[in-house]
Design a protein around this motif. Structure first.
Motif, PDB file in Angstrom:
ATOM      1  N   ALA A  12      -3.506   7.719   0.115  1.00 27.53           N
ATOM      2  CA  ALA A  12      -3.793   6.198  -0.590  1.00 27.53           C
ATOM      3  C   ALA A  12      -2.906   6.239  -1.659  1.00 27.53           C
ATOM      4  CB  ALA A  12      -4.990   5.895  -0.976  1.00 27.53           C
ATOM      5  N   SER A  70       1.178  -0.751   5.858  1.00 24.62           N
ATOM      6  CA  SER A  70       1.027  -2.129   5.759  1.00 24.62           C
ATOM      7  C   SER A  70       1.472  -2.724   7.246  1.00 24.62           C
ATOM      8  CB  SER A  70       1.652  -2.732   4.645  1.00 24.62           C
ATOM      9  OG  SER A  70       1.456  -4.136   4.502  1.00 24.62           O
ATOM     10  N   GLU A 100      -8.634  -0.050   2.288  1.00 21.81           N
ATOM     11  CA  GLU A 100      -8.608   0.967   1.514  1.00 21.81           C
ATOM     12  C   GLU A 100     -10.094   1.393   1.294  1.00 21.81           C
ATOM     13  OE1 GLU A 100      -6.081   2.435   0.775  1.00 21.81           O
ATOM     14  OE2 GLU A 100      -4.909   0.766   1.555  1.00 21.81           O
ATOM     15  N   ILE A 145       0.661   3.514   1.400  1.00 18.29           N
ATOM     16  CA  ILE A 145       0.060   2.038   1.619  1.00 18.29           C
ATOM     17  C   ILE A 145       0.907   1.287   2.143  1.00 18.29           C
ATOM     18  CG2 ILE A 145      -1.009   0.190   0.548  1.00 18.29           C
ATOM     19  CD1 ILE A 145      -2.561   2.327  -1.162  1.00 18.29           C
ATOM     20  N   ARG A 172      -4.413  -2.112   6.465  1.00 17.91           N
ATOM     21  CA  ARG A 172      -5.504  -0.941   6.564  1.00 17.91           C
ATOM     22  C   ARG A 172      -6.585  -1.250   5.572  1.00 17.91           C
ATOM     23  NH1 ARG A 172      -3.728   4.867   4.464  1.00 17.91           N
ATOM     24  NH2 ARG A 172      -4.068   4.335   2.065  1.00 17.91           N
ATOM     25  N   GLN A 204      -6.973  -4.122  -3.623  1.00 15.17           N
ATOM     26  CA  GLN A 204      -7.061  -4.696  -2.500  1.00 15.17           C
ATOM     27  C   GLN A 204      -8.269  -5.905  -2.669  1.00 15.17           C
ATOM     28  OE1 GLN A 204      -8.755  -2.755   1.547  1.00 15.17           O
ATOM     29  NE2 GLN A 204      -6.439  -3.021   1.826  1.00 15.17           N
ATOM     30  N   PRO A 212      -6.911   1.893  -5.472  1.00 17.87           N
ATOM     31  CA  PRO A 212      -6.345   1.027  -4.104  1.00 17.87           C
ATOM     32  C   PRO A 212      -7.409   0.044  -3.543  1.00 17.87           C
ATOM     33  CG  PRO A 212      -6.046   3.407  -3.939  1.00 17.87           C
ATOM     34  CD  PRO A 212      -6.902   3.324  -5.157  1.00 17.87           C
TER      35      PRO A 212
END
Length: 854
Positions: free
Chosen positions: A712, A721, A746, A717, A744, A642, A638
């Motif tokens: 996660a 979002s 990660e 997720i 958010r 990101q 994750p």
């Protein structure tokens, strides 16, 4: 000349050796008269053993298959004990023994009663004690009082060997047994927080209460709300008040104590800081007090739940005590100082010392009390006993976290899993034995079933042989043929959580053990204990398979990124994403399917809520919902994905490559440097422990590992979002790349565990063997759920930063150190708390540099 102490020691040792007494705690007279009395009784017993042939050899099995249970007692509790004995033996053998008021003319009888009714059996003269002995054609179950008779019946259930159509008993010597502590209770609250209890009927509650009584429990704690019509759980069949009222009567029918956990100022709008609010609060409590048919003890937590300042709580409880006595004259009030501030604790203990309130029965030591056991006992006036309120049902974010636990378990099996922990629970129990006066455990489900039984056994005999106790547990719930295997399987489940999961070679063996037990246990589809231990064994094996596989996927992804300068950043990232995406397929699909297949069985057999989704409907993912964590990533996927988005938002190729290099060299401190990944097993050697886990298992005065609640999987997720806007994954990009990431943040795996210290205990690290001529830089990642404000000092001399809150978003910060701080070759680093629950740090690099500008 033999002293009294010597006489006592000699009598104890000889009596235990000959089997006249079962445990060391059976010989514990406190006075000279008690010693003389014990001497006389044991002398007679020793003479009997010496002169009797039976004393020199093992007894032959006694066939109980056609026995009659006889009780002449008028006590409804003894009558209840007789029915419990009859039904529990029938459940295990298919043999239903008749119950009679008098002995038949012939045939074996099981006599059940108190020492006043059956005087020819030796029973210790302390409350709740019992004796078991054979007299002629009678097996005698004798209690010092009616509770003692209840425990004698429970002991026979544990002693008897059951086979289909056959009941036998082997009793080499008479048993005389006494509990070591006067309070042995468990919280079984009918509330939505529970992972099972809120799905139960009254009959299911009664069965489980019996299960606990058989191993020595003498109290059940309920949780009472003030709203008589509240029904806060999706699986509840009635209001909490109506169930609690029924449970109060049920518990009383077995003659054990009814405890009620009742916080103050936990209900929205309640306020006891004013006269008007106090009057309303008392009137609301009158309602539930009048509804309950029985209350023996009322426990008021100082916090968690409840938010009453101590200066208002104690005067309110004094007024409340008058109301309680009016409705339940024999009920007692207990209070804890959970979550009290340092100032509130000073007020609290001054209040006890100066006013010595008679309305207060004792104190309770529970989670989030800002002092250790020793200080609690020292500051509490001697007249007040202290009941333990141990959290035996959580693994993380709790009173007693699992020591040295792999992050892969912490973020999958979670906070409230199936958790038989005999070794850990024995240590915790014995560690604080001499500063406590009994226990009422904190439990929110049957996932901690074995832990409850461990505490029951130790509450009766703190030096009990736990291997024997585990075999007895296995015999009672799985059958005599599986007793040893179950005991070994429970030990193995605890050992599964020792050390790094990828390297634990015992996990496959544990799975094989429980698969074999499941095949051999009778009525597996109805045996929830067999189901949940098999579930745990399978879940552990699945975590291991996923951790190993996903570790390999990340290695492949990093290899792809390492070629970015040749393949191009976009291509490298695409290949890395493809490598990480292999985790979308289960590493062990058949194993995963077998885990999911157990869910419906556990729901039907015991109401286990393994998911927040239908049909389980758990309150949230923390509350035993283990099925909801099967897709939790166990690598940096994750965070990396990101990060990829942020990198691709950069226009400059050199900047992109620089950010990829940051990923690849994240943990590298450079030549002569050090990197500590705080919370990851074996990767934080520089942390200083003021006390070992064995000395301080709660981490009240020493460091402990902390894990945030971090879910996660792709579904979570996606659902979250956009919840937080414009929060970039990288602090340095917030201003110059607005909108590159919305949602958010990660977490790297290194941010998913931390070392924390609580309640003002400093967090310390120490380095040795440093280059005295070098310049060093300290890089720190501040992350963790407490979000504290801390100061950083070196060698008790150099202030590196004053009060600094935790950065948001999370990103490492660097500090150049004065050369004077490392000139001696050693460096002591210390964080101190300014605001928050405790110091908390995720990563620390000590980097050797050429000069202050590097």
């Amino acid at each position: 000349m033999l002293t009294i102490d010597g006489m006592l020691t000699l009598l104890r040792d000889v009596s235990m050796a000959l089997g006249l007494i079962e445990h060391d705690n059976a010989v514990r007279p406190r006075t000279r008269e008690g010693i003389v009395s014990m001497y006389r009784r044991l002398t007679c017993g020793l003479l009997f053993v010496v002169l009797s042939p039976a004393g020199a050899m093992a007894a032959s099995p006694i066939d109980l298959t056609k026995a009659t249970i006889v009780t002449e007692s008028s006590s409804p509790v003894v009558a209840k004990a007789a029915v419990m004995l009859q039904e529990e033996l029938a459940e295990r053998s298919g043999v239903t023994l008749p119950i009679a008021k008098s002995s038949p003319a012939d045939g074996l009888v099981i006599r059940l009663g108190t020492s006043a009714e059956i005087p020819d059996v030796e029973v210790p003269r302390t409350p709740e004690s019992y004796g078991v002995a054979v007299r002629g054609r009678a097996v005698c179950l004798v209690g010092q009082d009616e509770r003692g008779a209840l425990y004698a019946a429970g002991r026979l259930i544990r002693l008897t060997t059951y086979q289909p159509g056959v009941l036998t008993l082997t009793l080499d010597q008479p048993i005389a047994s006494s509990p070591d502590v006067p309070i042995r209770a468990h919280q079984l609250a009918y509330r939505n927080t529970a992972n099972t209890y809120d799905a139960w009927t009254l009959d299911m509650y009664e069965q489980y209460i019996r299960d606990l009584i058989m191993f020595g429990c003498n109290g059940v704690e309920l949780i009472s709300g003030l709203d008589a019509n509240a029904k806060d759980g999706a699986v509840m069949t009635q209001t909490m008040r109506s169930m609690n009222v029924a449970l109060s009567a049920l518990i009383r029918s077995y003659g054990i104590d009814v405890w009620v956990w009742s916080p103050v100022m936990a209900t929205p709008g309640e306020d006891v800081t004013t006269p008007e609010g106090t009057a309303r609060a008392l009137e609301l409590r009158r309602g539930f007090l009048e509804d309950y048919p029985a209350i023996d003890h009322l426990f008021v937590p100082g916090g968690d739940d409840g938010n009453t300042p101590a200066v208002h709580l104690m005067p309110f409880l004094e007024k409340f005590s008058v109301l309680l006595k009016e409705i339940h004259p024999n009920a007692k009030i207990w209070v804890s100082n959970q979550t009290f501030t340092l100032e509130e604790n000073d007020y609290f203990f001054d209040y006890l010392a100066n006013t010595s309130p008679d309305w207060l029965a004792g104190l309770v030591y529970g989670p989030w009390i800002k002092m250790g056991w020793e200080e609690m006992r020292e500051r509490t006036p001697a007249r007040y006993p202290i009941r333990r309120y141990p959290d035996i049902n959580h693994t993380v974010r709790c009173q007693y976290p699992i020591p040295d636990w792999d992050q892969a378990f912490a973020h999958t099996i979670g906070r409230e899993p199936v958790m038989p922990m005999p070794k850990m629970q024995v240590h915790i129990y014995r560690k604080y034995l001499n500063v406590s006066d009994g226990f009422g455990t904190y439990s929110d489900g049957i996932h901690d079933d074995l832990n409850k039984h461990v505490w029951n056994v130790l509450g009766w005999d703190p030096q009990a042989d736990m291997d024997v106790a585990l075999e007895e547990y296995g015999k009672v719930w799985f059958g005599v043929d599986l007793a040893t295997d179950v005991a070994q399987g429970l030990r193995a489940l605890e050992a599964n959580w020792s050390g790094p999961v990828v390297a634990n070679m015992g996990i496959p063996q544990t799975l094989a053990m429980w698969e074999d037990i499941a095949k051999r246990v009778p009525d597996f589809d109805k045996n929830w204990r067999a189901q949940m231990y098999l579930f745990r064994a399978r879940f552990d094996a699945n975590v291991q398979a996923e951790a190993r596989a996903q570790k390999g996927y990340e290695v492949q992804a990093l290899a792809a990124l390492a070629d970015a300068s040749q393949t191009g950043v976009s291509e490298a990232i695409e290949r890395a994403r493809a490598a990480l995406a292999q985790a979308d397929r289960p590493a062990a699909p058949e194993l995963r399917s077998s885990i999911e297949a157990l869910g419906p069985l556990m729901l039907r057999s015991i109401g286990y809520q393994l998911s927040i989704e239908p049909p389980y409907l758990a309150r949230n993912s923390e509350r035993g919902a283990m099925l909801d964590w099967l897709d939790q990533p166990l690598n940096n996927r994750p965070w990396l994905e990101q990060r990829f988005e942020a990198i691709l938002a950069l226009d400059n190729q050199a900047d992109r490559l620089a950010q990829i290099d940051t990923i690849l060299t994240w943990e590298d401190p450079g030549p002569g440097g050090f990197y500590d990944n705080l919370g990851t097993i074996g990767e934080y050697s520089h942390v200083v422990y003021q006390r070992s886990w064995e000395e301080d298992p709660s981490g009240t005065n020493s460091p402990r590992v902390a894990f945030p609640l971090y879910k996660a999987d792709a579904k979570t997720i996606a659902e979250q979002s956009g919840v937080v806007t414009d929060e970039l994954a990288f602090k340095e990009e917030v201003s110059r790349v607005p909108g590159a990431y919305k949602g958010r943040q990660e977490l790297r795996t290194s941010w998913q565990s931390q070392i924390t210290t609580l309640y003002g205990t400093p967090l310390k690290m120490r380095y040795e063997g440093l280059d005295p001529n070098a310049q060093y830089r300290l890089k720190v990642t501040y992350a963790g759920r407490f979000r504290p404000t801390m100061t950083l000092t070196l060698n008790d001399e150099f202030g590196i930063h004053g009060p600094v809150p935790q950065p948001n978003p999370i990103w490492p910060v660097s500090y150049y150190l004065p050369q004077a701080a490392t000139r001696s070759g050693t460096l002591n680093v210390e964080w101190n708390l300014v605001e928050g629950r405790g110091c908390i740090v995720a990563e620390v690099w000590l980097i050797k540099t050429n000069d202050a500008g590097q």
